[in-house]
Scaffold this motif. Structure first.
Motif: not given
Length: 307
Positions: A13-15, A252-264, A274-287
């Motif tokens: 939530i913080g990021p 904290g990777v959710f910070e750039p994820l959020t910034a990008t989603l706002i852009g969308v 590439p962006e979808i691949f990046g999202i998968c990698l970020i979510l994999a970090t959480t898992f």
């Protein structure tokens, strides 16, 4: 809800709030006379006052108890100046020099600094899981923000310097408050640290030209002060009660994820492969970070002592 899951939720939530705050700050820097110094002063001073007022209403005796211990005052000053102020000022200076996504990418180096520090402190190599998580986090952020192309980042020398410093700042504010949180409530420690940092910045900021405050500008300042600073720091630092600094830093990777989603959502940005691949990698970090430790024995290894 388990303590680890509670910590992960707080650390996400913080990021997310920071991710929104970065875009809002980028808008504010387009307003005449709004500088990183002016905005950081408003954020820290305002958030510190609000948090301490909350503490005074709920627990007035504990709020002033910090002044009875010189050791605690020193720790709060160190956290406020070396952690909160450094992270805030360097990050927003990077945003002003480049843009919110670029500054966020550079700030992600804080995760690497944290894991390296912890490895050196314990004189052990990082766990394989932490190494994989760091690679996933950095690579995912890269693909998400850069579209998979190195030349898509136009970083000025000053932007690069501020970005690297913001990574160090991110590591500092993740590592420094752990001892304080063992003795004091999160909002109390954060409130005093922010107020100290804001007071240090105040004299210089008073000499700056004052921006014209319109309704949109006021709303943006209100968001970055209350949600993007006070609540974001409160949730993020509170997560340290349940998670290791390395895990908290990686989420904290959710910070750039959020910034990008706002852009969308608001700027018409579209996701490619590439962006979808990046999202998968970020979510994999959480898992990866939510896997119970006992289940890692099959593919984890005992840390090696450095010699």
């Amino acid at each position: 809800m388990s303590n680890k899951r509670k910590g992960i939720l707080l650390a996400i939530i913080g990021p997310i709030m920071w991710g929104i705050s970065g875009n809002v700050a980028e808008y504010l820097f387009s307003v005449p006379n709004v500088t990183p110094q002016w905005l950081v002063t408003i954020r820290l001073f305002g958030s510190g006052i609000l948090l301490l007022f909350w503490c005074l209403v709920t627990e007035p005796k504990k709020t002033m108890a910090v002044w009875k211990s010189p050791h605690t005052i020193i720790n709060l000053l160190v956290f406020g100046l070396a952690g909160v102020l450094v992270s805030q000022y360097t990050y927003f200076s990077a945003v002003a020099e480049t843009n919110a996504p670029t500054a966020t990418i550079m700030q992600m180096s804080g995760t690497v600094f944290i894991i390296v520090y912890l490895a050196l402190r314990s004189w052990q190599l990082p766990r394989r899981l932490d190494v994989i998580s760091v690679i996933f986090a950095v690579a995912g952020t890269f693909f998400l923000i850069t579209h998979g192309h190195l030349n898509s980042l136009a970083i000025t020398p000053m932007g690069a310097i501020w970005g690297v410093l913001s990574g160090l700042g991110a590591a500092f504010y993740t590592l420094l408050p752990r001892k304080l949180l063992k003795e004091y409530d999160t909002k109390l420690a954060i409130g005093w640290a922010m107020l100290f940092a804001g007071i240090v910045m105040l004299p210089g900021s008073l000499s700056l030209a004052t921006p014209k405050i319109t309704v949109p500008v006021f709303a943006a300042i209100f968001y970055v002060t209350v949600f993007g600073t006070m609540l974001a720091y409160l949730f993020y630092v509170a997560s340290l009660n349940y998670l290791s600094p390395a895990t908290t830093g990686m989420l904290g990777v959710f910070e750039p994820l959020t910034a990008t989603l706002i852009g969308v959502a608001f700027l018409g940005t579209r996701f490619g492969v590439p962006e979808i691949f990046g999202i998968c990698l970020i979510l994999a970090t959480t898992f990866l970070q939510t896997i119970p430790t006992e289940k890692l024995a099959r593919f984890s290894h005992k840390p090696t002592i450095l010699k």
